[in-house]
Motif scaffolding. Structure first.
Motif, PDB file in Angstrom:
ATOM      1  N   ILE A   1      -0.125  36.271  -9.051  1.00 25.16           N
ATOM      2  CA  ILE A   1      -0.948  35.063  -9.221  1.00 25.16           C
ATOM      3  C   ILE A   1      -0.086  33.832  -8.910  1.00 25.16           C
ATOM      4  O   ILE A   1      -0.503  32.916  -8.194  1.00 25.16           O
ATOM      5  CB  ILE A   1      -1.551  34.994 -10.646  1.00 25.16           C
ATOM      6  N   TYR A   2       1.149  33.849  -9.386  1.00 28.00           N
ATOM      7  CA  TYR A   2       2.065  32.733  -9.133  1.00 28.00           C
ATOM      8  C   TYR A   2       2.400  32.635  -7.641  1.00 28.00           C
ATOM      9  O   TYR A   2       2.357  31.551  -7.049  1.00 28.00           O
ATOM     10  CB  TYR A   2       3.341  32.942  -9.957  1.00 28.00           C
ATOM     11  N   SER A   3       2.705  33.761  -7.022  1.00 27.22           N
ATOM     12  CA  SER A   3       3.094  33.763  -5.605  1.00 27.22           C
ATOM     13  C   SER A   3       1.958  33.228  -4.727  1.00 27.22           C
ATOM     14  O   SER A   3       2.181  32.417  -3.826  1.00 27.22           O
ATOM     15  CB  SER A   3       3.451  35.181  -5.146  1.00 27.22           C
ATOM     16  N   LEU A   4       0.740  33.686  -4.996  1.00 35.55           N
ATOM     17  CA  LEU A   4      -0.391  33.235  -4.183  1.00 35.55           C
ATOM     18  C   LEU A   4      -0.658  31.747  -4.386  1.00 35.55           C
ATOM     19  O   LEU A   4      -1.055  31.042  -3.456  1.00 35.55           O
ATOM     20  CB  LEU A   4      -1.645  34.068  -4.496  1.00 35.55           C
ATOM     21  N   ASP A   5      -0.403  31.282  -5.589  1.00 35.30           N
ATOM     22  CA  ASP A   5      -0.519  29.851  -5.883  1.00 35.30           C
ATOM     23  C   ASP A   5       0.515  29.044  -5.081  1.00 35.30           C
ATOM     24  O   ASP A   5       0.215  27.965  -4.577  1.00 35.30           O
ATOM     25  CB  ASP A   5      -0.245  29.647  -7.380  1.00 35.30           C
ATOM     26  N   GLN A   6       1.721  29.584  -4.997  1.00 33.14           N
ATOM     27  CA  GLN A   6       2.811  28.867  -4.320  1.00 33.14           C
ATOM     28  C   GLN A   6       2.529  28.664  -2.837  1.00 33.14           C
ATOM     29  O   GLN A   6       3.037  27.735  -2.215  1.00 33.14           O
ATOM     30  CB  GLN A   6       4.134  29.640  -4.464  1.00 33.14           C
ATOM     31  N   VAL A   7       1.738  29.552  -2.233  1.00 36.54           N
ATOM     32  CA  VAL A   7       1.421  29.408  -0.804  1.00 36.54           C
ATOM     33  C   VAL A   7      -0.043  29.012  -0.594  1.00 36.54           C
ATOM     34  O   VAL A   7      -0.568  29.111   0.512  1.00 36.54           O
ATOM     35  CB  VAL A   7       1.768  30.696  -0.012  1.00 36.54           C
ATOM     36  N   GLY A   8      -0.693  28.557  -1.660  1.00 36.02           N
ATOM     37  CA  GLY A   8      -2.010  27.935  -1.524  1.00 36.02           C
ATOM     38  C   GLY A   8      -3.131  28.844  -1.079  1.00 36.02           C
ATOM     39  O   GLY A   8      -4.007  28.418  -0.311  1.00 36.02           O
ATOM     40  N   VAL A   9      -3.150  30.077  -1.554  1.00 37.80           N
ATOM     41  CA  VAL A   9      -4.269  30.981  -1.206  1.00 37.80           C
ATOM     42  C   VAL A   9      -5.561  30.424  -1.802  1.00 37.80           C
ATOM     43  O   VAL A   9      -5.616  30.080  -2.979  1.00 37.80           O
ATOM     44  CB  VAL A   9      -4.003  32.409  -1.733  1.00 37.80           C
ATOM     45  N   ARG A  10      -6.578  30.302  -0.961  1.00 39.11           N
ATOM     46  CA  ARG A  10      -7.865  29.781  -1.436  1.00 39.11           C
ATOM     47  C   ARG A  10      -8.982  30.253  -0.509  1.00 39.11           C
ATOM     48  O   ARG A  10      -8.741  30.904   0.504  1.00 39.11           O
ATOM     49  CB  ARG A  10      -7.833  28.254  -1.520  1.00 39.11           C
ATOM     50  N   ARG A  11     -10.190  29.877  -0.896  1.00 34.09           N
ATOM     51  CA  ARG A  11     -11.397  30.287  -0.170  1.00 34.09           C
ATOM     52  C   ARG A  11     -11.282  30.019   1.325  1.00 34.09           C
ATOM     53  O   ARG A  11     -10.826  28.960   1.746  1.00 34.09           O
ATOM     54  CB  ARG A  11     -12.586  29.515  -0.757  1.00 34.09           C
ATOM     55  N   GLY A  12     -11.659  31.027   2.133  1.00 36.15           N
ATOM     56  CA  GLY A  12     -11.744  30.822   3.574  1.00 36.15           C
ATOM     57  C   GLY A  12     -10.465  31.115   4.344  1.00 36.15           C
ATOM     58  O   GLY A  12     -10.503  31.226   5.562  1.00 36.15           O
TER      59      GLY A  12
END
Ligand SMILES: [Zn+2]
Ligand SMILES: [Zn+2]
Length: 363
Positions: A166-177
């Motif tokens: 969850i932290y890693s994906l946050d750090q690289v801005g994973v989001r919709r689309g």
């Protein structure tokens, strides 16, 4: 009263030690371990490949219950009231709140994070590892109550793999689309797929082993790049381009632990993409430079190394499990249980990949 723990005493050598349970200072707690998973880094440590972790009590990925509450400790780190018997998940490292990174709010980078984990089990408080009957929660260590609806099997991986992803994906801005490529569908890759899927991203998983590919589909992958069919990086990059309208990946999450995967991530990347490097931890790993560093410049890539997580992400991980418990079979991530006496077998079978996630039940 006494407890038992797994002490690492040499390369691939563990012993069961018995010690008096420690005195608990104000603000600390004694936990009774309910279940602890064998994580990839435990295998690394077992082989004596980590210089910091040799004379230690092993294990760090676990769920426990409160056995003794130290004076003044009345709530968890989110302010939820506590009592003896409550199930909790604890951040496996300590944040000292005194070093330079803690001072600037970079808690995942605490300079003293591993100090308590690296203590020899022969000295009090002894119980600094999770392959044990008990675990010493030091004052100030972050921990969170686990709601009743989440099983031990599902939550045992929260404080390492899931919070990390969850932290890693946050750090690289994973989001919709966004088009997100996840390299590797081991435990970390499956968590990453589930989290990216729930973020609304288009989830592409690169993996070779058939069993893991099936798991990736169950854990939210929309597309698979099958390495057993696409055997060269050129073929795989072509496939990633096809799956991303010819543009390339917006985000790549490397959770393989293989240095060549890092080079391949650069090929998958679109101009301006972000790459999270999470799996490669072995500094002894040789790396043949297969790409010109100019590609990092020309593609304007953002490369983010991620080690540990900010402690409150463990709370997010627990919430994620509660919210998605009917959507993904988190319980099924561990495929075999062992007693503490079977620890060597658990480590060996994990190493041989006969067991994908072993759980130690101290009982
Ligand atoms: Zn771990
Ligand atoms: Zn610190």
């Amino acid at each position: 009263m006494k407890g038992r723990l797994v002490a690492l005493v040499g390369p691939e050598q563990v012993e069961l030690h018995e010690y008096d349970l420690p005195e608990i200072p104000p603000g600390g707690a004694l936990l009774k371990v309910r279940r602890a998973n064998v994580c990839g880094s435990d295998l690394h440590i077992w082989h004596f490949l980590s210089v910091a972790f040799r004379d230690i009590a092993m294990g760090h990925e676990f769920v426990a219950e409160i056995a003794v509450l130290g004076e003044g400790l009345t709530t968890d780190s989110a302010g939820q009231p506590l009592q003896v018997g409550d199930r909790v998940a604890a951040v496996y490292y300590h944040t000292c709140l005194k070093c330079a990174p803690c001072g600037r709010g970079d808690f995942s980078m605490c300079a003293n994070a591993v100090n308590s984990m690296a203590l020899p089990p022969t000295s009090p408080p002894h119980f600094n590892g999770a392959f044990a009957t008990h675990y010493y929660l030091s004052p100030g260590q972050f921990f969170y109550k686990v709601p009743d609806e989440i099983s031990d099997a599902a939550v045992a991986g929260a404080n390492c793999g899931l919070a990390q992803m969850i932290y890693s994906l946050d750090q690289v801005g994973v989001r919709r689309g966004l088009n997100v490529v996840i390299q590797g569908a081991g435990g970390l890759g499956l968590y990453a797929a589930a989290v990216a899927n729930r973020s609304g991203a288009n989830v592409i998983v690169v993996e070779k082993e058939a069993v893991r590919i099936e798991s990736a589909k169950v854990f939210g992958a929309h597309h698979i790049v099958d390495m057993s069919e696409l055997t060269t990086s050129q073929e795989r990059t072509q496939r990633v381009l096809e799956l991303t309208d010819g543009v390339g990946a917006d985000v790549i999450i490397e959770v393989t632990g293989r240095s060549e995967a890092f080079a391949e991530a650069i090929e998958y990347a679109r101009v301006g993409a972000s790459i999270a490097s999470v799996g490669n931890l072995n500094v002894g790993e040789k790396f043949e430079l297969k790409f010109a560093p100019a590609w990092i410049t020309r593609k304007q890539l953002r490369i983010v190394g991620v080690l540990r997580y900010d402690p409150w992400y463990l709370r997010d991980a627990i919430d994620f499990l509660a919210d998605n418990r009917d959507r993904f079979p988190f319980d099924a991530l561990t495929d075999r249980e062992f007693t503490m006496d079977q620890i060597t077998e658990a480590l060996e079978l994990s190493e041989a990949r006969i067991v994908s996630r072993a759980a130690i039940i101290p009982a």
